[in-house]
Design an enzyme around this catalytic site. Sequence first.
Site, PDB file in Angstrom:
ATOM      1  N   CYS A 135      -1.917  10.292  -6.598  1.00 12.67           N
ATOM      2  CA  CYS A 135      -2.973  10.027  -5.797  1.00 12.67           C
ATOM      3  C   CYS A 135      -4.125  10.981  -5.798  1.00 12.67           C
ATOM      4  O   CYS A 135      -3.917  12.345  -5.773  1.00 12.67           O
ATOM      5  CB  CYS A 135      -2.860   9.606  -4.166  1.00 12.67           C
ATOM      6  SG  CYS A 135      -4.271   9.395  -3.276  1.00 12.67           S
TER       7      CYS A 135
ATOM      8  N   LYS B  21       4.735   6.058 -10.267  1.00 13.65           N
ATOM      9  CA  LYS B  21       3.318   5.866 -10.566  1.00 13.65           C
ATOM     10  C   LYS B  21       2.657   7.232 -11.008  1.00 13.65           C
ATOM     11  O   LYS B  21       2.901   7.965 -10.300  1.00 13.65           O
ATOM     12  CB  LYS B  21       2.611   5.268  -9.372  1.00 13.65           C
ATOM     13  CG  LYS B  21       1.075   4.616  -9.994  1.00 13.65           C
ATOM     14  CD  LYS B  21       0.465   3.962  -8.890  1.00 13.65           C
ATOM     15  CE  LYS B  21      -0.796   3.426  -9.592  1.00 13.65           C
ATOM     16  NZ  LYS B  21      -1.287   2.635  -8.473  1.00 13.65           N
TER      17      LYS B  21
ATOM     18  N   SER C 284     -12.883   7.116  -3.348  1.00 15.41           N
ATOM     19  CA  SER C 284     -12.239   8.060  -2.770  1.00 15.41           C
ATOM     20  C   SER C 284     -11.542   7.779  -1.124  1.00 15.41           C
ATOM     21  O   SER C 284     -12.018   8.029  -0.149  1.00 15.41           O
ATOM     22  CB  SER C 284     -13.133   9.570  -2.453  1.00 15.41           C
ATOM     23  OG  SER C 284     -12.347  10.558  -2.000  1.00 15.41           O
ATOM     24  N   MET C 285     -10.734   6.865  -1.473  1.00 17.28           N
ATOM     25  CA  MET C 285     -10.157   6.163  -0.192  1.00 17.28           C
ATOM     26  C   MET C 285      -9.150   7.184   0.724  1.00 17.28           C
ATOM     27  O   MET C 285      -9.591   7.011   2.014  1.00 17.28           O
ATOM     28  CB  MET C 285      -9.101   4.806  -0.539  1.00 17.28           C
ATOM     29  CG  MET C 285      -9.859   4.028  -1.402  1.00 17.28           C
ATOM     30  SD  MET C 285     -11.526   3.194  -0.598  1.00 17.28           S
ATOM     31  CE  MET C 285     -10.508   2.329   0.589  1.00 17.28           C
ATOM     32  N   GLY C 286      -8.660   8.040   0.011  1.00 16.79           N
ATOM     33  CA  GLY C 286      -7.904   8.936   0.943  1.00 16.79           C
ATOM     34  C   GLY C 286      -6.444   8.368   1.474  1.00 16.79           C
ATOM     35  O   GLY C 286      -5.982   8.751   2.510  1.00 16.79           O
ATOM     36  N   LEU C 287      -5.889   7.539   0.778  1.00 14.10           N
ATOM     37  CA  LEU C 287      -4.615   6.767   1.363  1.00 14.10           C
ATOM     38  C   LEU C 287      -4.735   6.278   2.616  1.00 14.10           C
ATOM     39  O   LEU C 287      -3.635   6.385   3.254  1.00 14.10           O
ATOM     40  CB  LEU C 287      -3.531   7.835   1.336  1.00 14.10           C
ATOM     41  CG  LEU C 287      -2.832   8.314  -0.275  1.00 14.10           C
ATOM     42  CD1 LEU C 287      -1.814   9.473  -0.060  1.00 14.10           C
ATOM     43  CD2 LEU C 287      -2.084   6.929  -0.617  1.00 14.10           C
TER      44      LEU C 287
ATOM     45  N   GLY D 186      -6.123  -3.907 -10.146  1.00 17.25           N
ATOM     46  CA  GLY D 186      -6.929  -3.329  -9.061  1.00 17.25           C
ATOM     47  C   GLY D 186      -8.167  -3.526  -8.716  1.00 17.25           C
ATOM     48  O   GLY D 186      -8.477  -4.488  -7.825  1.00 17.25           O
TER      49      GLY D 186
ATOM     50  N   GLY E 280      -7.840  -1.076 -15.951  1.00 17.26           N
ATOM     51  CA  GLY E 280      -9.042  -1.731 -16.960  1.00 17.26           C
ATOM     52  C   GLY E 280      -8.928  -3.032 -17.096  1.00 17.26           C
ATOM     53  O   GLY E 280      -9.501  -3.581 -18.104  1.00 17.26           O
TER      54      GLY E 280
ATOM     55  N   LYS F  33       0.925  -1.269   0.024  1.00 17.02           N
ATOM     56  CA  LYS F  33      -0.023  -0.223  -0.089  1.00 17.02           C
ATOM     57  C   LYS F  33       0.800   1.139   0.040  1.00 17.02           C
ATOM     58  O   LYS F  33       1.897   1.227   0.676  1.00 17.02           O
ATOM     59  CB  LYS F  33      -0.900  -0.082   1.243  1.00 17.02           C
ATOM     60  CG  LYS F  33      -1.573   1.325   1.452  1.00 17.02           C
ATOM     61  CD  LYS F  33      -2.760   1.336   0.515  1.00 17.02           C
ATOM     62  CE  LYS F  33      -3.722   2.470   0.651  1.00 17.02           C
ATOM     63  NZ  LYS F  33      -4.564   2.733  -0.275  1.00 17.02           N
TER      64      LYS F  33
END
Length: 312
Positions: A130, A164, A72-75, A271, A250, A45
């Site tokens: 991100c 990334k 919208s996980m927010g790290l 993912g 995708g 992660k």
Amino acid sequence: MQLTAAIQNFNFDHILLNAAGVMCQTKEELDTVLASNYTGAVVTKSATPALREGNPTPRYYEMAQNLGTINSMGLPNAGFDYYMDYVSQKQTDKPIFFSIAGLSKQDNLDMLRRLEASDFGGLIELNLSCPNVPGKPQTAYDFEATEAILTEAFAFFTKPLGVKLPPYFDIVHFDMIAAILNKFPLAFVNTINSIGNGLVIDPETDTVVIKPKAGFGGLGGTIVKATALANVRALRDRLRDDIKIIGTGGVTTGRDVYDHVLCGADLVEVGSQLAVEGIGVFERLETELAAILAEKGFTSLDQVRGQLKTIA
């Protein structure tokens, strides 16, 4: 059938691995990915210096008809020390990607200095993309900031480092980011992160489907495949040959994996479909990929990689 790849001195017996953010937040999840007979590596992660709980829930949603996901996980992550402890103790023949995503340039440089001084012998991914931290823009859309952080990083960093990236949508932006990346001894480029700031509406309630950022979130899964392939192809055409490409975005079928490789990807990350389907997705995808290669008469991915045809 040779379904292998290499990045610098790292060899991958399989080209599939998890995308950072999926099945990688805990040591148990990381172990699950490593234990699969169909993964070539694991990605941690993306770590911040300290533990983060992330954004409020609901923050992840799967669209109908396998269209894709929005999040919208927010790290959310257990913090840099947690993943450093994991990689320092883990015995595995598979390469490990240690992903970091500081909330500032200084965060990233500090974590890179700690990785440089450590005994960690894997690959490092600097996540510049991100889209889901409120108030924090994506670094890789700021070309001057991207060049500045890589300049400072490579002034001291000697281990295998890649970046990334978010998706780019303009040809001139492909040219601009590639010109910057080609200045540095990068091991790899991972493209793409989710398409930032999409919005999905629940037709039953006329309500957004996730809570953070008033419903705005990163898109993944089937809906982003065309954009992902375009970014893989555009960067493969522009980057030095020694900078390898990790294609992400995708991937739900073996054909999707094949298409990423055709566009020039060396490795392919999964993912959204990993989140939807679970660890068994890797076996299914590799089986489907091998069947496609066999049908076309190929015995190795090297016969396919980067061989996308255009119309004369």
